[in-house]
Structures are given as structure tokens and as C-alpha cells.
Scaffold this motif. Structure first.
Motif, PDB file in Angstrom:
ATOM      1  N   LEU A  56     -59.369 -54.402 -55.539  1.00 17.15           N
ATOM      2  CA  LEU A  56     -58.921 -52.899 -55.415  1.00 17.15           C
ATOM      3  C   LEU A  56     -57.429 -52.907 -54.781  1.00 17.15           C
ATOM      4  N   TYR A  57     -57.183 -53.550 -53.876  1.00  8.38           N
ATOM      5  CA  TYR A  57     -55.776 -53.501 -53.160  1.00  8.38           C
ATOM      6  C   TYR A  57     -54.759 -54.366 -54.091  1.00  8.38           C
ATOM      7  N   ILE A  58     -55.259 -55.279 -54.682  1.00  4.79           N
ATOM      8  CA  ILE A  58     -54.236 -55.822 -55.899  1.00  4.79           C
ATOM      9  C   ILE A  58     -53.984 -54.968 -56.886  1.00  4.79           C
ATOM     10  N   THR A  59     -54.915 -54.135 -57.393  1.00  2.00           N
ATOM     11  CA  THR A  59     -54.568 -53.229 -58.550  1.00  2.00           C
ATOM     12  C   THR A  59     -53.758 -51.982 -57.897  1.00  2.00           C
ATOM     13  N   LYS A  60     -54.135 -51.720 -56.717  1.00  2.97           N
ATOM     14  CA  LYS A  60     -53.418 -50.410 -56.148  1.00  2.97           C
ATOM     15  C   LYS A  60     -51.881 -51.022 -55.873  1.00  2.97           C
ATOM     16  N   LEU A  61     -51.855 -52.327 -55.659  1.00  3.40           N
ATOM     17  CA  LEU A  61     -50.140 -52.978 -55.548  1.00  3.40           C
ATOM     18  C   LEU A  61     -49.528 -52.647 -56.999  1.00  3.40           C
ATOM     19  N   SER A  62     -50.358 -53.072 -57.806  1.00  2.00           N
ATOM     20  CA  SER A  62     -49.740 -53.195 -59.322  1.00  2.00           C
ATOM     21  C   SER A  62     -49.490 -51.858 -59.738  1.00  2.00           C
ATOM     22  N   PHE A  63     -50.400 -50.856 -59.440  1.00  2.00           N
ATOM     23  CA  PHE A  63     -50.166 -49.549 -59.998  1.00  2.00           C
ATOM     24  C   PHE A  63     -48.625 -48.970 -59.352  1.00  2.00           C
ATOM     25  N   ASP A  64     -48.592 -49.280 -57.811  1.00  2.00           N
ATOM     26  CA  ASP A  64     -47.412 -48.780 -57.152  1.00  2.00           C
ATOM     27  C   ASP A  64     -46.076 -49.283 -57.818  1.00  2.00           C
ATOM     28  N   VAL A  65     -45.908 -50.809 -57.963  1.00  2.00           N
ATOM     29  CA  VAL A  65     -44.928 -51.577 -58.464  1.00  2.00           C
ATOM     30  C   VAL A  65     -44.812 -50.725 -59.962  1.00  2.00           C
ATOM     31  N   CYS A  66     -45.685 -50.602 -60.630  1.00  2.00           N
ATOM     32  CA  CYS A  66     -45.440 -50.119 -62.058  1.00  2.00           C
ATOM     33  C   CYS A  66     -44.887 -48.769 -62.117  1.00  2.00           C
ATOM     34  N   LYS A  67     -45.355 -48.033 -61.139  1.00  2.00           N
ATOM     35  CA  LYS A  67     -44.801 -46.523 -61.051  1.00  2.00           C
ATOM     36  C   LYS A  67     -43.241 -46.552 -60.625  1.00  2.00           C
ATOM     37  N   LYS A  68     -43.006 -47.492 -59.601  1.00  2.00           N
ATOM     38  CA  LYS A  68     -41.632 -47.522 -59.027  1.00  2.00           C
ATOM     39  C   LYS A  68     -40.738 -47.909 -60.231  1.00  2.00           C
ATOM     40  N   ASN A  69     -41.151 -48.780 -60.945  1.00  2.00           N
ATOM     41  CA  ASN A  69     -40.559 -49.626 -62.038  1.00  2.00           C
ATOM     42  C   ASN A  69     -39.961 -48.368 -63.056  1.00  2.00           C
ATOM     43  N   TYR A  70     -41.161 -47.777 -63.438  1.00  2.00           N
ATOM     44  CA  TYR A  70     -40.789 -46.603 -64.401  1.00  2.00           C
ATOM     45  C   TYR A  70     -39.974 -45.551 -63.781  1.00  2.00           C
ATOM     46  N   GLU A  71     -40.194 -45.300 -62.509  1.00  2.00           N
ATOM     47  CA  GLU A  71     -39.464 -44.171 -62.273  1.00  2.00           C
ATOM     48  C   GLU A  71     -37.739 -44.321 -61.835  1.00  2.00           C
ATOM     49  N   GLU A  72     -37.826 -45.621 -61.299  1.00  2.00           N
ATOM     50  CA  GLU A  72     -36.375 -45.914 -60.956  1.00  2.00           C
ATOM     51  C   GLU A  72     -35.643 -46.789 -62.037  1.00  2.00           C
ATOM     52  N   VAL A  73     -36.306 -47.542 -62.890  1.00  2.00           N
ATOM     53  CA  VAL A  73     -35.506 -48.478 -63.823  1.00  2.00           C
ATOM     54  C   VAL A  73     -35.720 -48.266 -65.388  1.00  2.00           C
ATOM     55  N   ILE A  74     -36.930 -47.898 -65.678  1.00  2.00           N
ATOM     56  CA  ILE A  74     -37.285 -47.704 -67.044  1.00  2.00           C
ATOM     57  C   ILE A  74     -36.796 -46.260 -67.649  1.00  2.00           C
ATOM     58  N   ILE A  75     -37.292 -45.312 -67.020  1.00  2.48           N
ATOM     59  CA  ILE A  75     -37.165 -44.093 -67.612  1.00  2.48           C
ATOM     60  C   ILE A  75     -35.777 -43.434 -67.416  1.00  2.48           C
ATOM     61  N   PRO A  76     -34.946 -43.753 -66.292  1.00  2.00           N
ATOM     62  CA  PRO A  76     -33.592 -43.366 -66.285  1.00  2.00           C
ATOM     63  C   PRO A  76     -32.831 -43.703 -67.594  1.00  2.00           C
ATOM     64  N   LYS A  77     -33.165 -44.969 -68.206  1.00  2.00           N
ATOM     65  CA  LYS A  77     -32.391 -45.609 -69.350  1.00  2.00           C
ATOM     66  C   LYS A  77     -33.076 -45.071 -70.804  1.00  2.00           C
ATOM     67  N   LEU A  78     -34.146 -44.171 -70.696  1.00  2.00           N
ATOM     68  CA  LEU A  78     -34.538 -43.884 -72.031  1.00  2.00           C
ATOM     69  C   LEU A  78     -33.761 -42.663 -72.710  1.00  2.00           C
ATOM     70  N   PRO A  79     -33.710 -42.462 -73.825  1.00  2.00           N
ATOM     71  CA  PRO A  79     -32.743 -41.478 -74.489  1.00  2.00           C
ATOM     72  C   PRO A  79     -33.407 -40.002 -74.121  1.00  2.00           C
ATOM     73  N   SER A  80     -34.877 -40.003 -73.956  1.00  2.00           N
ATOM     74  CA  SER A  80     -35.474 -38.529 -73.682  1.00  2.00           C
ATOM     75  C   SER A  80     -35.997 -38.642 -72.287  1.00  2.00           C
ATOM     76  N   ARG A  81     -35.360 -39.506 -71.602  1.00  2.00           N
ATOM     77  CA  ARG A  81     -36.069 -39.778 -70.044  1.00  2.00           C
ATOM     78  C   ARG A  81     -37.514 -39.692 -70.021  1.00  2.00           C
ATOM     79  N   ALA A  82     -38.160 -38.812 -69.496  1.00  2.00           N
ATOM     80  CA  ALA A  82     -39.523 -38.839 -69.110  1.00  2.00           C
ATOM     81  C   ALA A  82     -40.317 -38.566 -70.116  1.00  2.00           C
ATOM     82  N   SER A  83     -39.961 -37.834 -71.207  1.00  2.00           N
ATOM     83  CA  SER A  83     -40.632 -37.400 -72.558  1.00  2.00           C
ATOM     84  C   SER A  83     -40.653 -38.465 -73.730  1.00  2.00           C
ATOM     85  N   THR A  84     -39.822 -39.436 -73.412  1.00  2.00           N
ATOM     86  CA  THR A  84     -39.752 -40.467 -74.519  1.00  2.00           C
ATOM     87  C   THR A  84     -41.107 -41.050 -75.001  1.00  2.00           C
TER      88      THR A  84
END
Length: 202
Positions: free
Chosen positions: A1-29
């Protein structure tokens, strides 16, 4: 459970700070997520972030059900081992179910005592929990079986009412509850172990 929570947090941060800002339509891509077997799903990038929060809430509800269910499984295994000793060798599962299908946990323990004559006393059980705080959703308990009844009601709503509490609001299980639940079931199974060990020499 704790490992999964950590994985979700890392994924969320990666999408918010790294992946989505580089997408053509941002969050709606639209994002395509592929599995090893070739299956895939397509969803807006924003939905991935949303699912990291919803995913952990779903998982904590299921972990809660599994935690509660593990205690019932533990009792079933004790009954399965003990019935033959008192001369009952047929329909053990049904007879075990008869004990555990009673509505309240006090009744289940009384029935368990009636069947196996293990010397259960409610006061003795309560003494085991004198220095243990039983607080669930702000409601404090002195009696561990009443506490267990409250847990059973939440488990029932998760399993049989699709986790809906009221007004279409989903049940929320705080991750911090699991340390306390571990302590509670440790004390409870220790007491039950002592009864069966004294009676049957386990």
C-alpha cells in the motif's frame, strides 16, 4: 500500500511538472498507455493525474476489506482445526459459517464459546484493550467487539454498496488507520489464540 502510494505520488509529480508542460495541448492532450500484452487505453493527460488520487482511495478501501477479511479467515482456520477434536468432522465450513454469520461480534464470540467451550469472557477480552485506544472516524470505543462491529459496517458498505456512504459520496479510508488496525488485530488474535491454545493444547 505504501509503495503504491509512493508510485502514484511520483507519477503525479512527473506528469504535472515534466510531461504535461511539454505536450501540445497540455492537460487535454490524449495519452496512449500500453500494456505488455498489447492492450492499451487512451485518455487525456489530466485524467492520469486525477486517477493517481482516485487510485489510492480505491486501494485503501480494498486493503481495509482484506484486513478485516483476514481476521475472519483466521477464525475459519481455527474452527477447521478444532471441530474434529470435539468430534465434528462433517459440514465444517457450514458450521463455521453459522458462527460467523451472526450479526454482532459479541454474538459470534458467545457462539464460538458455546460450540468450543474455550472459556471466553467479555471482561477478560476488554481487559486486554485497557491501554489501547480504539478510535474509528472520531468515535472512541471501550469494547473491542463494538469497535469490530463498526469496522464490519464499513466493510459491508464497501463490499455490498459499491463503497457508497451517503448521497453518492464514496467511503474514504485514511491510510494512517492501518497501523492502528494492525495493533488492534494483534491484540485480538493474541487473545483468541490464548483461548484455543489453553483448550486444545495448540
Amino acid at each position: 500500500l505504501y509503495i503504491t502510494k509512493l508510485s502514484f505520488d511520483v507519477c503525479k509529480k512527473n506528469y504535472e511538472e515534466v510531461i504535461i508542460p511539454k505536450l501540445p495541448s497540455r492537460a487535454s492532450t490524449p495519452i496512449k498507455l500500453e500494456m505488455n500484452g498489447g492492450n492499451y487505453i487512451v485518455m487525456p493527460a489530466a485524467l492520469i493525474i486525477e486517477m493517481t488520487a482516485n487510485g489510492i482511495n480505491l486501494l485503501t478501501r480494498q486493503a481495509f476489506v482484506m484486513f478485516y477479511g483476514s481476521f475472519e479467515t483466521y477464525l475459519y482456520q481455527l474452527f477447521e482445526r478444532s471441530f474434529p477434536i470435539i468430534g465434528i468432522t462433517e459440514e465444517i465450513l457450514d458450521k463455521s459459517r453459522d458462527i460467523l454469520m451472526l450479526k454482532k461480534w459479541d454474538g459470534k464470540f458467545c457462539k464460538m464459546n458455546e460450540v468450543f467451550n474455550i472459556g471466553y469472557r467479555a471482561n477478560n477480552l476488554m481487559d486486554r484493550f485497557n491501554d489501547f485506544e480504539m478510535d474509528f472516524e472520531g468515535k472512541k470505543h471501550k469494547n473491542p467487539l463494538n469497535f469490530l462491529d463498526d469496522l464490519a459496517q464499513v466493510r459491508h458498505r464497501i463490499v455490498h454498496a459499491s463503497s457508497i456512504l451517503e448521497n453518492d459520496k464514496l467511503i474514504f479510508i485514511d491510510m494512517n488507520i492501518f497501523h492502528g488496525l494492525f495493533g488492534f488485530f494483534f491484540l485480538l488474535t493474541d487473545y483468541v489464540d490464548s483461548l484455543f491454545a489453553k483448550k486444545f493444547g495448540y
